[in-house]
Enzyme design. Structure first.
Site, PDB file in Angstrom:
ATOM      1  NE  ARG A 142      37.876  45.345  48.638  1.00  0.00           N
ATOM      2  CZ  ARG A 142      38.959  45.799  47.989  1.00  0.00           C
ATOM      3  NH1 ARG A 142      39.669  46.791  48.465  1.00  0.00           N
ATOM      4  NH2 ARG A 142      39.345  45.256  46.866  1.00  0.00           N
ATOM      5  CE1 TYR A 145      33.265  45.228  40.979  1.00  0.00           C
ATOM      6  CE2 TYR A 145      34.670  43.918  42.419  1.00  0.00           C
ATOM      7  CZ  TYR A 145      34.306  44.333  41.150  1.00  0.00           C
ATOM      8  OH  TYR A 145      34.976  43.844  40.052  1.00  0.00           O
ATOM      9  CG  ASP A 146      33.709  42.405  47.782  1.00  0.00           C
ATOM     10  OD1 ASP A 146      34.026  43.188  46.869  1.00  0.00           O
ATOM     11  OD2 ASP A 146      34.445  42.170  48.755  1.00  0.00           O
ATOM     12  CD  GLU A 147      28.083  39.951  50.454  1.00  0.00           C
ATOM     13  OE1 GLU A 147      27.855  39.012  49.678  1.00  0.00           O
ATOM     14  OE2 GLU A 147      28.374  39.779  51.650  1.00  0.00           O
ATOM     15  CB  VAL A 187      47.493  49.134  42.797  1.00  0.00           C
ATOM     16  CG1 VAL A 187      47.518  47.773  42.102  1.00  0.00           C
ATOM     17  CG2 VAL A 187      48.806  49.426  43.453  1.00  0.00           C
ATOM     18  CG  ASN A 190      46.305  55.345  41.781  1.00  0.00           C
ATOM     19  OD1 ASN A 190      45.623  55.884  40.920  1.00  0.00           O
ATOM     20  ND2 ASN A 190      45.950  55.337  43.049  1.00  0.00           N
ATOM     21  CD  GLN A 209      48.737  46.224  50.598  1.00  0.00           C
ATOM     22  OE1 GLN A 209      49.683  46.208  51.370  1.00  0.00           O
ATOM     23  NE2 GLN A 209      48.173  47.364  50.206  1.00  0.00           N
TER      24      GLN A 209
HETATM   25  P1  NAD Z   1      35.660  49.526  33.688  1.00  0.00           P
HETATM   26  O1  NAD Z   1      35.169  50.404  34.772  1.00  0.00           O
HETATM   27  O2  NAD Z   1      36.740  50.025  32.794  1.00  0.00           O
HETATM   28  O3  NAD Z   1      34.478  49.019  32.768  1.00  0.00           O
HETATM   29  C1  NAD Z   1      33.152  48.883  33.196  1.00  0.00           C
HETATM   30  C2  NAD Z   1      32.258  49.391  32.070  1.00  0.00           C
HETATM   31  O4  NAD Z   1      30.893  49.214  32.466  1.00  0.00           O
HETATM   32  C3  NAD Z   1      32.459  50.878  31.774  1.00  0.00           C
HETATM   33  O5  NAD Z   1      32.523  51.086  30.392  1.00  0.00           O
HETATM   34  C4  NAD Z   1      31.212  51.515  32.389  1.00  0.00           C
HETATM   35  O6  NAD Z   1      30.861  52.740  31.776  1.00  0.00           O
HETATM   36  C5  NAD Z   1      30.180  50.424  32.194  1.00  0.00           C
HETATM   37  N1  NAD Z   1      29.061  50.514  33.141  1.00  0.00           N
HETATM   38  C6  NAD Z   1      29.133  50.675  34.491  1.00  0.00           C
HETATM   39  N2  NAD Z   1      27.888  50.708  34.998  1.00  0.00           N
HETATM   40  C7  NAD Z   1      27.027  50.552  33.950  1.00  0.00           C
HETATM   41  C8  NAD Z   1      25.615  50.505  33.834  1.00  0.00           C
HETATM   42  N3  NAD Z   1      24.824  50.644  34.899  1.00  0.00           N
HETATM   43  N4  NAD Z   1      25.073  50.357  32.601  1.00  0.00           N
HETATM   44  C9  NAD Z   1      25.849  50.238  31.499  1.00  0.00           C
HETATM   45  N5  NAD Z   1      27.214  50.271  31.560  1.00  0.00           N
HETATM   46  C10 NAD Z   1      27.781  50.425  32.765  1.00  0.00           C
HETATM   47  O7  NAD Z   1      36.129  48.162  34.404  1.00  0.00           O
HETATM   48  P2  NAD Z   1      36.839  46.873  33.816  1.00  0.00           P
HETATM   49  O8  NAD Z   1      38.115  46.705  34.526  1.00  0.00           O
HETATM   50  O9  NAD Z   1      36.823  46.894  32.348  1.00  0.00           O
HETATM   51  O10 NAD Z   1      35.858  45.737  34.353  1.00  0.00           O
HETATM   52  C11 NAD Z   1      34.922  45.096  33.491  1.00  0.00           C
HETATM   53  C12 NAD Z   1      34.224  43.980  34.267  1.00  0.00           C
HETATM   54  O11 NAD Z   1      35.188  43.036  34.736  1.00  0.00           O
HETATM   55  C13 NAD Z   1      33.461  44.479  35.486  1.00  0.00           C
HETATM   56  O12 NAD Z   1      32.264  43.756  35.591  1.00  0.00           O
HETATM   57  C14 NAD Z   1      34.385  44.126  36.639  1.00  0.00           C
HETATM   58  O13 NAD Z   1      33.674  43.905  37.820  1.00  0.00           O
HETATM   59  C15 NAD Z   1      35.059  42.863  36.133  1.00  0.00           C
HETATM   60  N6  NAD Z   1      36.375  42.666  36.772  1.00  0.00           N
HETATM   61  C16 NAD Z   1      37.464  43.406  36.390  1.00  0.00           C
HETATM   62  C17 NAD Z   1      38.696  43.201  37.027  1.00  0.00           C
HETATM   63  C18 NAD Z   1      39.936  43.964  36.637  1.00  0.00           C
HETATM   64  O14 NAD Z   1      40.994  43.755  37.247  1.00  0.00           O
HETATM   65  N7  NAD Z   1      39.911  44.816  35.643  1.00  0.00           N
HETATM   66  C19 NAD Z   1      38.793  42.260  38.049  1.00  0.00           C
HETATM   67  C20 NAD Z   1      37.664  41.545  38.417  1.00  0.00           C
HETATM   68  C21 NAD Z   1      36.459  41.746  37.761  1.00  0.00           C
HETATM   69  N1  UDP Z   2      46.884  50.368  46.445  1.00  0.00           N
HETATM   70  C1  UDP Z   2      47.982  51.119  46.856  1.00  0.00           C
HETATM   71  N2  UDP Z   2      48.142  52.358  46.317  1.00  0.00           N
HETATM   72  C2  UDP Z   2      47.303  52.880  45.390  1.00  0.00           C
HETATM   73  C3  UDP Z   2      46.183  52.109  44.964  1.00  0.00           C
HETATM   74  C4  UDP Z   2      45.996  50.849  45.522  1.00  0.00           C
HETATM   75  O1  UDP Z   2      48.795  50.677  47.694  1.00  0.00           O
HETATM   76  O2  UDP Z   2      47.539  54.010  44.934  1.00  0.00           O
HETATM   77  C5  UDP Z   2      46.718  49.014  47.013  1.00  0.00           C
HETATM   78  C6  UDP Z   2      45.322  48.716  47.564  1.00  0.00           C
HETATM   79  O3  UDP Z   2      45.250  49.115  48.921  1.00  0.00           O
HETATM   80  C7  UDP Z   2      45.259  47.210  47.398  1.00  0.00           C
HETATM   81  C8  UDP Z   2      46.071  46.933  46.127  1.00  0.00           C
HETATM   82  O4  UDP Z   2      46.896  48.073  45.957  1.00  0.00           O
HETATM   83  O5  UDP Z   2      45.879  46.560  48.480  1.00  0.00           O
HETATM   84  C9  UDP Z   2      45.218  46.719  44.894  1.00  0.00           C
HETATM   85  O6  UDP Z   2      44.302  47.780  44.800  1.00  0.00           O
HETATM   86  P1  UDP Z   2      43.296  47.977  43.573  1.00  0.00           P
HETATM   87  O7  UDP Z   2      42.418  49.130  43.936  1.00  0.00           O
HETATM   88  O8  UDP Z   2      44.046  48.045  42.306  1.00  0.00           O
HETATM   89  O9  UDP Z   2      42.446  46.631  43.498  1.00  0.00           O
HETATM   90  P2  UDP Z   2      41.796  45.624  44.571  1.00  0.00           P
HETATM   91  O10 UDP Z   2      42.509  44.357  44.305  1.00  0.00           O
HETATM   92  O11 UDP Z   2      42.051  46.100  45.970  1.00  0.00           O
HETATM   93  O12 UDP Z   2      40.360  45.620  44.230  1.00  0.00           O
END
Ligand code: NAD
Ligand code: UDP
Length: 313
Positions: A142, A145-147, A187, A190, A209
């Site tokens: 992970r 993404y995280d870092e 999740v 899915n 979890q």
């Molecule tokens: P998503 O995957 O639906 O949207 C990401 C968008 O970025 C997509 O349209 C993708 O095509 C575009 N993209 C990816 N790489 C690119 C690049 N190199 N150049 C141009 N465009 C690019 O995801 P999301 O859920 O809409 O997430 C949006 C933002 O919010 C992300 O930065 C994500 O890390 C952050 N975020 C989302 C969640 C969540 O639960 N949805 C949680 C935490 C953080």
């Molecule tokens: N998860 C699950 N079944 C799935 C998809 C995800 O049990 O089909 C679990 C996953 O292991 C995690 C949580 O649901 O513990 C949330 O996963 P998700 O990928 O949505 O986001 P995360 O918070 O882990 O980035």
């Protein structure tokens, strides 16, 4: 006042909802996206709108536009997608942040970063407060993404200190709703897609979890309040503090869809955080924000969306 606003990742799940709200407010919006995980479907209704401009571009490549505000959302967010090309994920977070911050500096735009609860890693402080520095494995699956997101935050604060760039940083907790990609592996999508097709519901690990799920409309309201709030950079948690186990979520989805699906258990991916819940005291205090949509109501709307998507396939 009408502003010119750039939204990177604007064709994605969150980005497209944000673009809708900005257009509704009368702003001119440029949506920059390389369509890695986003789709034209999410923004099709805006194509041809006089206030909407689509720029097919990769945020890791240099670009120039004249804008007043920048929302930087470009980055794949689901583990399946961000692990597909881990190196590219790091580049997107880091080089994307550098390109957007350089632009913000040149054109004096206010700039917003979509950071994540993943900066807290597998947390040993619960619920997570903004002052908690996190527990991230820097070499795990992970980490890309995280870092990447942690370095992006570092860059935002360094551009702020060094160059006076006007920044806003939000730490987003798990968010769900219409326009999530049905195949993105997260999740909520899915479970709903599996339930609607009476397929087995795949719970990873024993399902104990926890996660806290925020409905997309609530989240976008938090974005707008932060971006338009004076004298507050964040980082600020935005998410719903309602915490559920993954097993409880599976049961609730089965209940609300009336599905015949059975729950099956699959191995827990490595570094999967055991618990996650935002402390939103800071968002309440600084933004007067808190979520309003219950999990039951949010799931109802999301289930209706996926039903329509699956029927049209
Ligand atoms: P998503 O995957 O639906 O949207 C990401 C968008 O970025 C997509 O349209 C993708 O095509 C575009 N993209 C990816 N790489 C690119 C690049 N190199 N150049 C141009 N465009 C690019 O995801 P999301 O859920 O809409 O997430 C949006 C933002 O919010 C992300 O930065 C994500 O890390 C952050 N975020 C989302 C969640 C969540 O639960 N949805 C949680 C935490 C953080
Ligand atoms: N998860 C699950 N079944 C799935 C998809 C995800 O049990 O089909 C679990 C996953 O292991 C995690 C949580 O649901 O513990 C949330 O996963 P998700 O990928 O949505 O986001 P995360 O918070 O882990 O980035």
């Amino acid at each position: 006042m009408t502003k010119r606003i750039l939204v990177t990742g604007g064709a994605g799940f969150l980005g497209s909802h944000l673009v809708d709200r900005l257009i509704e407010q009368g702003h001119d919006v440029i949506c920059l996206d390389n369509f890695f995980t986003g789709t034209k479907e999410n923004i099709r209704h805006l194509l041809g709108h006089p206030k909407f401009e689509l720029m097919r571009w990769d945020v890791t490549d240099h670009f120039k536009v004249e804008v007043d505000q920048i929302y930087n959302l470009a980055c794949p967010a689901s583990p399946v997608h961000y692990q597909y090309n881990a190196i590219k994920t790091v580049k997107t977070s880091v080089m994307g942040a550098i390109n957007c911050l350089g632009l913000a500096k040149r054109v004096k735009a206010r700039i917003f970063q979509a950071s994540t609860s993943e900066v807290y890693g597998d947390p040993d402080v619960h619920p997570q407060v903004e002052s908690y520095r996190g527990s991230v494995n820097p070499i795990g699956i992970r980490a890309c993404y995280d870092e990447g997101k942690r370095v992006a935050e570092t860059l935002f604060f360094d551009y702020h200190r060094q160059n006076g760039v006007d920044i806003r940083v939000v730490r987003i907790f798990n968010t769900y709703g219409p326009r999530m990609h049905p195949g993105d592996g997260r999740v909520v999508s899915n479970f709903i897609v599996q339930a609607l097709q009476d397929q087995d519901i795949t719970v990873y690990g024993d399902g104990s979890q926890t996660r806290s799920f925020c409905y997309v409309d609530d989240l976008i309201e938090g974005f707008l309040r932060l971006m338009n709030c004076e004298n507050f950079t964040g980082p600020v948690n935005v998410g719903n503090p309602g915490e559920f186990t993954i097993l409880e979520l599976a049961e609730q989805v089965i209940r609300q869809t009336g599905s015949k699906s059975k729950i099956i258990f699959k191995p827990l991916p490595s570094d999967d955080p055991l618990q996650r819940q935002p402390d939103i005291s800071l968002a309440r205090e600084k933004l007067g924000w808190e979520p309003t949509v219950t999990l039951e109501e949010g799931l109802k709307r999301t289930i209706a969306y996926f039903k329509a998507v699956l029927e049209n396939e």
